[in-house]
Scaffold this motif. Structure first.
Motif, PDB file in Angstrom:
ATOM      1  N   ILE A 159      32.984 -38.457   3.296  1.00 49.46           N
ATOM      2  CA  ILE A 159      31.780 -39.168   2.858  1.00 49.46           C
ATOM      3  C   ILE A 159      30.577 -38.575   3.581  1.00 49.46           C
ATOM      4  N   ARG A 160      29.549 -38.257   2.831  1.00 47.49           N
ATOM      5  CA  ARG A 160      28.271 -37.854   3.425  1.00 47.49           C
ATOM      6  C   ARG A 160      27.461 -39.124   3.593  1.00 47.49           C
ATOM      7  N   VAL A 161      27.241 -39.538   4.830  1.00 47.20           N
ATOM      8  CA  VAL A 161      26.517 -40.781   5.111  1.00 47.20           C
ATOM      9  C   VAL A 161      25.041 -40.557   4.848  1.00 47.20           C
ATOM     10  N   MET A 162      24.484 -41.413   4.000  1.00 45.37           N
ATOM     11  CA  MET A 162      23.076 -41.309   3.626  1.00 45.37           C
ATOM     12  C   MET A 162      22.201 -42.295   4.399  1.00 45.37           C
ATOM     13  N   ALA A 163      22.781 -43.433   4.783  1.00 45.02           N
ATOM     14  CA  ALA A 163      22.038 -44.455   5.528  1.00 45.02           C
ATOM     15  C   ALA A 163      23.010 -45.262   6.377  1.00 45.02           C
ATOM     16  N   VAL A 164      22.542 -45.668   7.547  1.00 45.95           N
ATOM     17  CA  VAL A 164      23.367 -46.513   8.410  1.00 45.95           C
ATOM     18  C   VAL A 164      22.798 -47.920   8.534  1.00 45.95           C
ATOM     19  N   ALA A 165      21.557 -48.103   8.147  1.00 48.08           N
ATOM     20  CA  ALA A 165      20.944 -49.433   8.222  1.00 48.08           C
ATOM     21  C   ALA A 165      20.194 -49.703   6.923  1.00 48.08           C
ATOM     22  N   PRO A 166      20.177 -50.899   6.403  1.00 48.45           N
ATOM     23  CA  PRO A 166      20.754 -52.104   6.993  1.00 48.45           C
ATOM     24  C   PRO A 166      22.281 -52.141   6.920  1.00 48.45           C
ATOM     25  N   LYS A 167      22.882 -51.287   6.066  1.00 47.85           N
ATOM     26  CA  LYS A 167      24.338 -51.172   6.077  1.00 47.85           C
ATOM     27  C   LYS A 167      24.715 -49.731   5.755  1.00 47.85           C
ATOM     28  N   LEU A 168      25.940 -49.378   6.089  1.00 49.91           N
ATOM     29  CA  LEU A 168      26.413 -48.011   5.890  1.00 49.91           C
ATOM     30  C   LEU A 168      26.525 -47.705   4.395  1.00 49.91           C
TER      31      LEU A 168
END
Length: 167
Positions: free
Chosen positions: A139-148
């Motif tokens: 998975i390429r994480v695009m955002a960690v906040a407000p949620k993953l």
């Protein structure tokens, strides 16, 4: 951040009398399969800056096998949040502390991991991505906040990983 999610290898079905599920180990076949899978991952050119694992024995064994193949024994950390009853929001909070370019391998259990992957890559409540034992997702994480939130790059079954390791 690249997040690799690996379900532990085949584990024994029974728990010794008076034993705990947390002590259930990989079978001999499970250990051998994880060695093959680790070799396939290395052959594919993936790498991990850190390995985060459930504290349960079968997940720790799986993480150790991968770490040995990648010569990364010092980079294994146990997280209660990756145990079957783990708290996903706390896991996500832990992941948010890593730098943007970090490559992280998570090792754990189902249904926890399949539910987590589904939540991270889709907004649909009725979609479930199912990880087989020894299966891995990138998975390429695009955002960690407000949620993953992230983008599914690939999902590889244990069968395909075995074929990759032979090729």
């Amino acid at each position: 951040m690249d997040l690799f999610v690996l379900r532990h290898g085949e584990a024994g079905k029974t728990i010794p009398s008076g034993g705990s599920d947390s002590k259930r180990a990989l079978t001999v076949a499970g250990e051998k399969e994880m060695i093959v899978i680790s070799k396939a991952l290395r052959k594919m050119g993936v790498g991990f800056d850190v390995i985060l694992t459930s504290p349960l024995k079968r997940a720790r064994q799986t993480a150790d096998i991968v770490a040995k193949e990648f010569k990364a024994q010092k980079e294994i950390r146990q997280l209660r949040e990756l145990s079957p009853e783990g708290n996903k929001p706390t896991l996500y909070q832990n992941l948010s502390s890593f730098k943007e370019g970090t490559s992280i391998l998570l090792v754990g259990h189902n249904p926890y991991l399949s539910e987590m992957v589904s939540e991270v890559v889709t907004d649909e409540k009725h979609v479930r991505i199912d990880l087989k034992k020894g299966g891995i997702v990138r998975i390429r994480v695009m955002a960690v906040a407000p949620k993953l939130k992230g983008e599914l790059r690939w999902l590889i079954t244990p069968r395909l990983l075995r074929l990759i390791s032979k090729g």
